[in-house]
Design an enzyme around this catalytic site. Structure first.
Site, PDB file in Angstrom:
ATOM      1  N   GLU A 188      37.417  45.280  50.072  1.00  0.00           N
ATOM      2  CA  GLU A 188      36.572  46.474  51.043  1.00  0.00           C
ATOM      3  C   GLU A 188      36.528  45.599  52.330  1.00  0.00           C
ATOM      4  O   GLU A 188      36.885  44.292  52.504  1.00  0.00           O
ATOM      5  CB  GLU A 188      35.226  46.322  50.319  1.00  0.00           C
ATOM      6  N   GLU A 198      47.356  40.574  48.294  1.00  0.00           N
ATOM      7  CA  GLU A 198      47.267  40.107  46.959  1.00  0.00           C
ATOM      8  C   GLU A 198      46.819  38.645  46.828  1.00  0.00           C
ATOM      9  O   GLU A 198      47.274  37.848  45.858  1.00  0.00           O
ATOM     10  CB  GLU A 198      48.765  40.407  46.021  1.00  0.00           C
ATOM     11  N   PHE A 230      46.017  50.744  44.448  1.00  0.00           N
ATOM     12  CA  PHE A 230      45.085  49.961  43.775  1.00  0.00           C
ATOM     13  C   PHE A 230      44.111  49.429  44.852  1.00  0.00           C
ATOM     14  O   PHE A 230      44.292  49.157  45.931  1.00  0.00           O
ATOM     15  CB  PHE A 230      45.961  48.538  43.648  1.00  0.00           C
TER      16      PHE A 230
HETATM   17  N1  CAA Z   1      43.201  36.496  34.908  1.00  0.00           N
HETATM   18  C1  CAA Z   1      42.007  37.317  34.305  1.00  0.00           C
HETATM   19  N2  CAA Z   1      40.559  36.788  34.470  1.00  0.00           N
HETATM   20  C2  CAA Z   1      40.440  36.210  35.625  1.00  0.00           C
HETATM   21  C3  CAA Z   1      41.526  35.535  36.419  1.00  0.00           C
HETATM   22  C4  CAA Z   1      42.837  35.931  35.885  1.00  0.00           C
HETATM   23  N3  CAA Z   1      43.753  35.262  36.765  1.00  0.00           N
HETATM   24  N4  CAA Z   1      41.010  34.804  37.391  1.00  0.00           N
HETATM   25  C5  CAA Z   1      39.520  34.944  37.249  1.00  0.00           C
HETATM   26  N5  CAA Z   1      39.299  35.659  36.081  1.00  0.00           N
HETATM   27  C6  CAA Z   1      38.076  36.012  35.592  1.00  0.00           C
HETATM   28  C7  CAA Z   1      37.191  34.597  35.386  1.00  0.00           C
HETATM   29  O1  CAA Z   1      37.407  34.084  34.103  1.00  0.00           O
HETATM   30  C8  CAA Z   1      35.726  35.280  35.609  1.00  0.00           C
HETATM   31  O2  CAA Z   1      35.426  35.679  34.180  1.00  0.00           O
HETATM   32  P1  CAA Z   1      33.735  35.532  33.584  1.00  0.00           P
HETATM   33  O3  CAA Z   1      32.855  36.077  34.664  1.00  0.00           O
HETATM   34  O4  CAA Z   1      33.874  36.126  32.077  1.00  0.00           O
HETATM   35  O5  CAA Z   1      33.841  33.998  33.455  1.00  0.00           O
HETATM   36  C9  CAA Z   1      36.004  36.454  36.378  1.00  0.00           C
HETATM   37  O6  CAA Z   1      37.147  36.984  36.439  1.00  0.00           O
HETATM   38  C10 CAA Z   1      35.704  35.941  37.805  1.00  0.00           C
HETATM   39  O7  CAA Z   1      36.261  34.690  38.336  1.00  0.00           O
HETATM   40  P2  CAA Z   1      35.836  33.369  38.894  1.00  0.00           P
HETATM   41  O8  CAA Z   1      34.547  32.846  38.667  1.00  0.00           O
HETATM   42  O9  CAA Z   1      37.139  32.480  38.964  1.00  0.00           O
HETATM   43  O10 CAA Z   1      35.599  34.360  40.499  1.00  0.00           O
HETATM   44  P3  CAA Z   1      35.556  33.809  41.936  1.00  0.00           P
HETATM   45  O11 CAA Z   1      34.685  34.426  42.433  1.00  0.00           O
HETATM   46  O12 CAA Z   1      35.247  32.305  41.719  1.00  0.00           O
HETATM   47  O13 CAA Z   1      36.758  33.898  42.604  1.00  0.00           O
HETATM   48  C11 CAA Z   1      39.227  34.098  43.193  1.00  0.00           C
HETATM   49  C12 CAA Z   1      38.190  34.288  41.955  1.00  0.00           C
HETATM   50  C13 CAA Z   1      40.328  33.558  42.812  1.00  0.00           C
HETATM   51  C14 CAA Z   1      38.738  33.689  44.529  1.00  0.00           C
HETATM   52  C15 CAA Z   1      39.516  35.800  43.046  1.00  0.00           C
HETATM   53  O14 CAA Z   1      38.448  36.365  43.626  1.00  0.00           O
HETATM   54  C16 CAA Z   1      40.745  36.129  43.961  1.00  0.00           C
HETATM   55  O15 CAA Z   1      41.759  35.999  43.163  1.00  0.00           O
HETATM   56  N6  CAA Z   1      40.535  36.666  45.239  1.00  0.00           N
HETATM   57  C17 CAA Z   1      41.553  37.332  45.936  1.00  0.00           C
HETATM   58  C18 CAA Z   1      41.629  38.794  45.756  1.00  0.00           C
HETATM   59  C19 CAA Z   1      42.820  39.328  46.130  1.00  0.00           C
HETATM   60  O16 CAA Z   1      44.018  38.885  45.590  1.00  0.00           O
HETATM   61  N7  CAA Z   1      43.009  40.652  46.731  1.00  0.00           N
HETATM   62  C20 CAA Z   1      44.191  41.430  47.014  1.00  0.00           C
HETATM   63  C21 CAA Z   1      43.652  42.687  47.036  1.00  0.00           C
HETATM   64  S1  CAA Z   1      45.154  43.631  46.456  1.00  0.00           S
HETATM   65  C22 CAA Z   1      45.842  44.079  48.177  1.00  0.00           C
HETATM   66  O17 CAA Z   1      46.303  42.961  48.747  1.00  0.00           O
HETATM   67  C23 CAA Z   1      46.017  45.347  48.509  1.00  0.00           C
HETATM   68  C24 CAA Z   1      47.476  45.903  48.020  1.00  0.00           C
HETATM   69  O18 CAA Z   1      47.349  47.319  47.851  1.00  0.00           O
HETATM   70  C25 CAA Z   1      48.510  44.983  47.858  1.00  0.00           C
END
Ligand code: CAA
Length: 394
Positions: free
Chosen positions: A128, A367, A124
């Site tokens: 970045e 995550e 996944f």
């Molecule tokens: N399910 C479905 N849709 C969702 C959602 C969810 N849980 N959360 C948000 N959305 C949707 C919103 O409804 C919105 O849609 P619209 O534009 O149509 O209204 C869109 O996504 C954007 O959401 P937000 O406006 O809430 O976005 P935001 O910029 O304010 O930030 C955040 C939201 C919660 C901070 C999010 O960016 C977040 O979770 N950040 C953390 C990212 C993360 O977990 N990264 C880990 C990467 S994986 C990893 O770690 C590596 C690996 O290999 C394990």
């Protein structure tokens, strides 16, 4: 004996995973950690047991298990080797679920069977170097070129990115002069054979050292148009929605790490004698054991309540963030207590608790950090209260 009301099938999966862990995972976990060795044989063994296809329906060669069975298995695996659990968690929760949930039938039929059988491992790629917590600010750009897309940019922190045959990658499909924010991101199914796909930096980490973490550089990477997943512009929503599920997996992993530390401590306090008796007889030690066990049980109960809500088809964003937050902070707290119980022996590699503490830390980071989980929980709680005249859902 379990506090959870488990079905016969769930107990059977738990027993299978527990036996496999004790036999194959626990004995070599320390060596894999020291050598930073990703163990392909271990993946093949887990594939043989069906663990790479736990959540994939039987029609695509998976086991078609419910989320609770999957989380029970993950916890057991994490007790033996947390790096095996992250391999399973990422593969089962993110790429396979995204293809299942948002892919078309041709994509499901092509990718899911080999992924379920464990022949292809899924990864996944959302983060970045400059876009971690703020996922919507990612910069990798996809531009149309005839029937293909050309992707350019750098994806970071990709778990087992060098071992994966299928990588779900989020990239911008809006244009620099007409940015569409969260609606300008799409998901592509990448494979490492694509021209312009390069594995670059392998991270040298504090913990989870047997699970490689990669940076991937896409240099005009040519991606056929049938690799676009679902609708253009919905990639961020697909990714965040899938993380609701992924975070349950990380919570299970954190609980497994905490349990490993508690089990090591229980063994140690029975053997270690000071002041003429086993240290298990001292109340200061007993209180630590009591608090460790209570927090682990509370974390597991929260996690499985969230999974049960998911099985009922409810939105679990808030509960999966709560489960991940609570379980990962529990893992950090419990492993720290375990190290303290072991004293000097906990600080050296003769005992496994220093590895458990190092492995626990990242569950508060990947995550979504604990700070991000709190943002999600607060937003969802305030919205739920507003929708119900200040009364919070139970
Ligand atoms: N399910 C479905 N849709 C969702 C959602 C969810 N849980 N959360 C948000 N959305 C949707 C919103 O409804 C919105 O849609 P619209 O534009 O149509 O209204 C869109 O996504 C954007 O959401 P937000 O406006 O809430 O976005 P935001 O910029 O304010 O930030 C955040 C939201 C919660 C901070 C999010 O960016 C977040 O979770 N950040 C953390 C990212 C993360 O977990 N990264 C880990 C990467 S994986 C990893 O770690 C590596 C690996 O290999 C394990």
């Amino acid at each position: 004996m379990s506090l959870l009301p488990l079905t016969e099938t769930q107990r059977e999966i738990q027993r299978l995973a527990r036996e496999y862990t004790a036999r194959e995972l626990t004995p070599l976990a320390g060596e894999r950690d020291r050598a930073q060795r990703f163990d392909r044989v271990m993946v093949e063994q887990m594939a043989e047991l069906g663990f790479l296809g736990m959540l994939i329906p039987e029609q695509y060669d998976g086991l078609g298990l419910d989320a609770q069975s999957y989380l029970l298995a993950l916890e057991e695996i994490a007790v033996g080797d947390a790096t095996a659990a992250v391999t399973l968690s990422v593969h089962n929760s993110l790429p396979t679920q995204m293809i299942l949930g948002f892919g078309n039938e041709a994509q499901r039929a092509h990718y899911l069977p080999p992924m379920a059988r464990g022949e292809w491992l899924g990864a996944f790629a959302l983060s970045e170097p400059e876009a971690g917590s703020d996922a919507a600010s990612l910069r990798t750009q996809a531009v149309r070129d005839g029937d293909d897309w050309l992707l350019s940019g750098t994806k970071a922190w990709v778990s087992h990115g060098n071992e994966a045959q299928v990588i779900l990658c989020m990239a911008r499909t809006d244009t620099p002069d007409a940015r569409r924010g969260s609606k300008g991101i799409s998901t592509f199914i990448l494979t490492p054979d694509l021209p312009g796909f390069h594995l670059t930096k392998k991270e040298n980490k504090l913990g989870m050292r047997a699970s490689p973490t990669l940076q991937i550089v896409l240099d005009n990477c040519r991606v056929p148009s049938d690799r676009l997943l679902g609708d253009e512009g919905k990639g961020l929503i697909y990714a965040l929605g899938s993380l609701d599920h992924g975070r349950l997996g990380i919570a299970a992993q954190a609980i497994g790490i905490a349990r490993a530390a508690l089990e090591a401590s229980v063994r140690y306090v029975g053997e270690r004698k000071q002041f003429g008796k086993p240290i298990a007889e001292f109340q200061a030690i007993q209180f630590k054991i009591a608090d460790m066990a209570t927090r682990i049980t509370a974390a597991r109960t929260l996690l499985h309540a969230a999974a049960a809500a998911k099985a009922r088809g409810e939105k679990i964003t808030r509960y999966s963030s709560m489960a991940k937050l609570f379980a990962s902070e529990t893992a950090m707290w419990v492993t720290n207590e375990a190290l303290q119980i072991h004293g000097g022996y906990g600080y050296v590699t003769d005992y496994p608790v220093e590895r458990h503490l190092r492995d626990a830390k990242v569950t508060e980071i990947y995550e979504g950090t604990s700070e991000i989980q709190r943002i999600v929980i607060a937003r969802e709680t305030l919205a739920a209260a507003a929708a119900a005249d200040g009364i919070l859902p139970d």
